[in-house]
Write an enzyme that holds these catalytic residues in place. Structure first.
Site, PDB file in Angstrom:
ATOM      1  N   CYS A 159     -14.153  -0.752  -6.949  1.00 12.48           N
ATOM      2  CA  CYS A 159     -15.305   0.050  -6.270  1.00 12.48           C
ATOM      3  C   CYS A 159     -16.110   1.377  -6.805  1.00 12.48           C
ATOM      4  O   CYS A 159     -16.584   1.915  -6.270  1.00 12.48           O
ATOM      5  CB  CYS A 159     -14.963   0.232  -4.926  1.00 12.48           C
ATOM      6  SG  CYS A 159     -13.508   1.346  -4.745  1.00 12.48           S
TER       7      CYS A 159
ATOM      8  N   ASP B  95      -7.245  -4.490  -4.860  1.00 15.15           N
ATOM      9  CA  ASP B  95      -8.536  -3.759  -4.741  1.00 15.15           C
ATOM     10  C   ASP B  95      -8.082  -2.298  -4.591  1.00 15.15           C
ATOM     11  O   ASP B  95      -7.978  -1.826  -3.420  1.00 15.15           O
ATOM     12  CB  ASP B  95      -8.664  -4.207  -3.229  1.00 15.15           C
ATOM     13  CG  ASP B  95     -10.020  -3.767  -2.745  1.00 15.15           C
ATOM     14  OD1 ASP B  95     -10.727  -3.110  -3.449  1.00 15.15           O
ATOM     15  OD2 ASP B  95     -10.225  -3.779  -1.586  1.00 15.15           O
TER      16      ASP B  95
ATOM     17  N   ASN C 198       4.101   2.823  -4.279  1.00 18.41           N
ATOM     18  CA  ASN C 198       3.022   2.828  -5.256  1.00 18.41           C
ATOM     19  C   ASN C 198       2.893   1.732  -5.968  1.00 18.41           C
ATOM     20  O   ASN C 198       3.847   0.921  -6.545  1.00 18.41           O
ATOM     21  CB  ASN C 198       3.429   3.928  -6.400  1.00 18.41           C
ATOM     22  CG  ASN C 198       2.628   4.254  -7.407  1.00 18.41           C
ATOM     23  OD1 ASN C 198       1.932   3.425  -7.897  1.00 18.41           O
ATOM     24  ND2 ASN C 198       2.403   5.549  -7.757  1.00 18.41           N
ATOM     25  N   ALA C 199       1.645   1.028  -6.050  1.00 19.12           N
ATOM     26  CA  ALA C 199       1.356  -0.173  -6.750  1.00 19.12           C
ATOM     27  C   ALA C 199       1.616  -0.342  -8.074  1.00 19.12           C
ATOM     28  O   ALA C 199       2.002  -1.304  -8.591  1.00 19.12           O
ATOM     29  CB  ALA C 199      -0.188  -0.544  -6.344  1.00 19.12           C
TER      30      ALA C 199
ATOM     31  N   ASP D   8       0.802  -1.202   0.101  1.00 23.92           N
ATOM     32  CA  ASP D   8       0.040   0.079  -0.029  1.00 23.92           C
ATOM     33  C   ASP D   8       1.070   1.334   0.125  1.00 23.92           C
ATOM     34  O   ASP D   8       1.995   1.164   0.480  1.00 23.92           O
ATOM     35  CB  ASP D   8      -0.899  -0.070   1.383  1.00 23.92           C
ATOM     36  CG  ASP D   8      -2.110   0.872   1.061  1.00 23.92           C
ATOM     37  OD1 ASP D   8      -3.446   0.406   0.745  1.00 23.92           O
ATOM     38  OD2 ASP D   8      -2.015   1.974   1.184  1.00 23.92           O
ATOM     39  N   SER D   9       0.560   2.309  -0.218  1.00 20.62           N
ATOM     40  CA  SER D   9       1.153   3.682  -0.424  1.00 20.62           C
ATOM     41  C   SER D   9       1.020   4.409   0.808  1.00 20.62           C
ATOM     42  O   SER D   9       1.671   5.384   1.040  1.00 20.62           O
ATOM     43  CB  SER D   9       0.757   4.573  -1.741  1.00 20.62           C
ATOM     44  OG  SER D   9      -0.787   4.684  -1.500  1.00 20.62           O
TER      45      SER D   9
HETATM   46  N1  SAH Z   1      -8.226  -3.929   0.143  1.00 18.27           N
HETATM   47  C1  SAH Z   1      -8.338  -3.013   1.364  1.00 18.27           C
HETATM   48  C2  SAH Z   1      -8.967  -1.903   0.929  1.00 18.27           C
HETATM   49  C3  SAH Z   1      -8.143  -1.069  -0.199  1.00 18.27           C
HETATM   50  S1  SAH Z   1      -8.805   0.527  -0.294  1.00 18.27           S
HETATM   51  C4  SAH Z   1      -9.289  -3.689   2.411  1.00 18.27           C
HETATM   52  O1  SAH Z   1      -9.762  -4.676   2.171  1.00 18.27           O
HETATM   53  O2  SAH Z   1      -9.212  -3.244   3.658  1.00 18.27           O
HETATM   54  C5  SAH Z   1      -7.615   1.290  -1.533  1.00 18.27           C
HETATM   55  C6  SAH Z   1      -6.091   1.345  -0.944  1.00 18.27           C
HETATM   56  O3  SAH Z   1      -5.282   1.961  -1.968  1.00 18.27           O
HETATM   57  C7  SAH Z   1      -5.945   2.330   0.460  1.00 18.27           C
HETATM   58  O4  SAH Z   1      -5.289   1.793   1.396  1.00 18.27           O
HETATM   59  C8  SAH Z   1      -5.080   3.321  -0.348  1.00 18.27           C
HETATM   60  O5  SAH Z   1      -3.869   3.904   0.709  1.00 18.27           O
HETATM   61  C9  SAH Z   1      -4.320   2.631  -1.350  1.00 18.27           C
HETATM   62  N2  SAH Z   1      -3.599   3.170  -2.536  1.00 18.27           N
HETATM   63  C10 SAH Z   1      -4.201   4.489  -3.411  1.00 18.27           C
HETATM   64  N3  SAH Z   1      -3.379   4.743  -4.329  1.00 18.27           N
HETATM   65  C11 SAH Z   1      -2.294   3.611  -4.167  1.00 18.27           C
HETATM   66  C12 SAH Z   1      -1.341   3.658  -5.113  1.00 18.27           C
HETATM   67  N4  SAH Z   1      -1.036   4.042  -6.275  1.00 18.27           N
HETATM   68  N5  SAH Z   1      -0.332   2.659  -4.590  1.00 18.27           N
HETATM   69  C13 SAH Z   1      -0.603   1.664  -3.495  1.00 18.27           C
HETATM   70  N6  SAH Z   1      -1.576   2.041  -2.994  1.00 18.27           N
HETATM   71  C14 SAH Z   1      -2.381   2.862  -3.125  1.00 18.27           C
END
Ligand code: SAH
Length: 393
Positions: free
Chosen positions: A337, A297, A276-277, A250-251
Site C-alpha cells: 500500500c 499485506d 513479528n511477521a 499480526d504484531s
Molecule cells: N490485511 C489486513 C490489513 C493489514 S494492515 C486487512 O485486510 O484488514 C497492516 C498490519 O500489519 C497491521 O495490523 C499491523 O498491526 C501489522 N504489523 C505491522 N508491523 C508488523 C510486524 N512487524 N509483524 C506483524 N504485524 C505487523
C-alpha cells in the site's frame, strides 16, 4: 447589499502552471511566486505567471501542498459546490459498489473534495479532515448536513490524526462523535461480518480498500492458509470457508482480539498468532513449514520516496520466505500500500524474489484498490494499492 469580499489571489510559477496543465490538482509552495496575505483554508483564485486565471482552489498556509484545486472556474457559492460533490460521490458508490454496507463514501481529491475522507460502516459514518480548507467551520457544517441528509446515519464520528493537524497548523482536536451516540456496530462485506468499534483498539476501522481483493482471493485460496499482517482478519475470515486451516499473524494484540471476535461472529475457527511477521516467517521457513495459500499485506514500508530501496528490501525478504514455504500449485496473494512503490517496482521485486527462491510465479491477477477508492488518472498519488495473486510452482 454589502460587496462580496474579493477572493484572494495566488500566482504560480511556470512550473506550477505546467503541473496544473497536466491535470494535476496540487501546487507546492515552492511553485508560488505571489500570494496575497491569505487566511488559512481560504478559497483562492489561481493564475499563471502573467495573471491568466487557472481556476479556484483551497489554500493552506502551512502544508507543502499550498494549493489544492477545486475547479477550473470561479466559484460563486462554495457550500453549494461542496453539497453537489458530496451528492455525486454518494451516487458514484450507489452505481459501482456491491455486496457491502461498508465502503469509502468520499476519497478526497478522487472525489474532487481535497482533504475530506468519509467511510461508511453500516449505520456509522467516520470522517477525516486533512486540510485547513475542509476544517473551516462552515465547511464542516455543510459536509455534515449533506452527508446526513442523504445517508441518515445513526451517528457520525471524526477520526483525528494529530500529526496531520500539526502539519496543517490546526488546533489539536480529539477523535469522537460529531452527531448521534452510536460508536460501535457490525458491518457486512462479501457476506462476511465484522465488528466496528470506533473507540476501541486501533482506531483505523477496516481496510475497505481491500474489499474486492478479499473476494478475488477466495477464488483461488485452498488448503492450509497463512494470513500474514492479518489485522482484524480481513483476508483470513474471507478464506476460512475455502481452506482447511487458516492462521492469522499480526504484531498487534488489540487487532487480534477483534479478529477473534470476528471469527466468532462468523462461526469460524481460525488460529491467531501474535508475532513479528519477519521473525515468524524466518522461523517457519527454516523449520520447513508448508502452506498452500499465503497472504502478505504489510503496512506501508515506503512513507517517502527516499525509503524506496529499503522498502523493496523489506518486501523482497517477506515474499522470498513466503515463496519458499508454498507447496507446488500454491497461491501467493501479496500486497503493497506504499504509493512510492510503483506497480512495476513491485513486480520486479517479486520476480527477483522468485529467482532467489528458485520458484516460478505465474500471475493470475494484478489488482489495485477497490472501486470506492477511485483513481484519478492525472493524479498519480490517488493510486496506491497493489495486490498480486500468483500461482507458484
Ligand atoms: N490485511 C489486513 C490489513 C493489514 S494492515 C486487512 O485486510 O484488514 C497492516 C498490519 O500489519 C497491521 O495490523 C499491523 O498491526 C501489522 N504489523 C505491522 N508491523 C508488523 C510486524 N512487524 N509483524 C506483524 N504485524 C505487523
Amino acid at each position: 447589499m454589502p460587496p462580496t469580499p474579493a477572493v484572494p489571489k495566488v500566482k504560480l510559477s511556470p512550473r506550477g502552471t505546467a503541473r496544473l496543465k497536466t491535470g494535476h490538482v496540487w501546487v507546492y509552495r515552492s511553485d508560488i511566486i505571489y500570494a496575497d496575505d491569505i487566511p488559512p483554508g481560504s478559497l483562492v483564485t489561481v493564475s499563471d505567471p502573467r495573471g491568466k486565471p487557472l481556476g479556484t482552489a483551497l489554500y493552506s498556509t502551512s502544508s507543502q501542498i499550498a494549493v489544492r484545486m477545486l475547479s477550473a472556474d470561479p466559484i460563486a457559492d462554495l457550500s453549494s459546490l461542496l453539497r453537489q460533490r458530496i451528492a455525486n460521490a454518494i451516487a458514484y458508490r450507489e452505481a459501482l459498489v456491491r455486496d457491502t454496507n461498508a465502503y469509502r463514501v468520499v476519497f478526497s481529491e478522487a472525489d474532487f473534495l481535497p482533504g475530506l475522507i468519509v467511510d461508511r460502516y453500516n449505520d456509522i459514518l467516520s470522517l477525516q479532515v486533512l486540510t485547513q480548507g475542509i476544517d473551516a467551520n462552515q465547511t464542516r457544517e455543510t459536509v455534515l448536513s449533506e452527508l446526513t441528509q442523504h445517508m441518515h446515519p445513526a451517528s457520525v464520528l471524526e477520526r483525528v490524526d494529530p500529526r496531520v493537524r500539526e502539519l496543517e497548523s490546526l488546533a489539536p482536536r480529539a477523535s469522537g462523535l460529531l452527531q448521534g451516540e452510536r460508536t460501535s456496530t457490525t458491518f457486512t462485506m462479501n457476506s462476511v461480518q465484522f465488528h466496528f468499534d470506533a473507540l476501541e483498539g486501533q482506531k483505523t476501522g477496516a481496510f475497505l480498500d481491500q474489499r474486492e481483493n478479499y473476494a478475488a482471493a477466495t477464488q483461488y485460496a485452498h488448503g492450509d492458509a497463512l494470513d500474514v499482517f492479518c489485522y482484524q482478519g480481513g483476508f483470513a475470515l474471507h478464506l476460512a470457508p475455502h481452506c482447511s486451516n487458516v492462521t492469522g499473524v499480526d504484531s498487534s494484540r488489540p487487532a487480534l482480539e477483534v479478529a477473534d471476535k470476528n471469527a466468532t461472529l462468523n462461526g469460524r475457527d481460525i488460529e491467531w498468532i501474535e508475532a513479528n511477521a519477519f521473525d515468524l516467517l524466518k522461523d517457519y521457513a527454516s523449520s520447513n513449514r508448508r502452506y498452500d495459500t499465503i497472504m502478505l499485506d504489510p503496512p506501508a514500508f515506503a512513507k517517502t520516496k527516499r525509503d524506496l530501496e529499503a522498502a523493496l528490501r523489506g518486501y523482497k525478504e517477506l515474499n522470498l520466505r513466503a515463496l519458499k514455504m508454498l507447496r507446488p500449485g500454491g497461491i501467493l496473494v501479496t500486497c503493497s500500500c506504499s504509493y512510492h512503490v510503483s506497480q512495476s517496482n513491485f513486480l520486479e521485486m517479486l520476480a527477483n524474489a522468485a529467482l532467489d527462491a528458485h520458484r516460478t510465479l505465474r500471475l493470475i491477477e494484478v489488482r489495485g484498490q477497490a472501486k470506492d477508492h477511485p483513481i484519478l488518472l492525472n493524479v498519480p498519488e490517488t493510486a496506491y494499492l497493489k495486490c498480486v495473486i500468483a500461482s507458484v510452482s
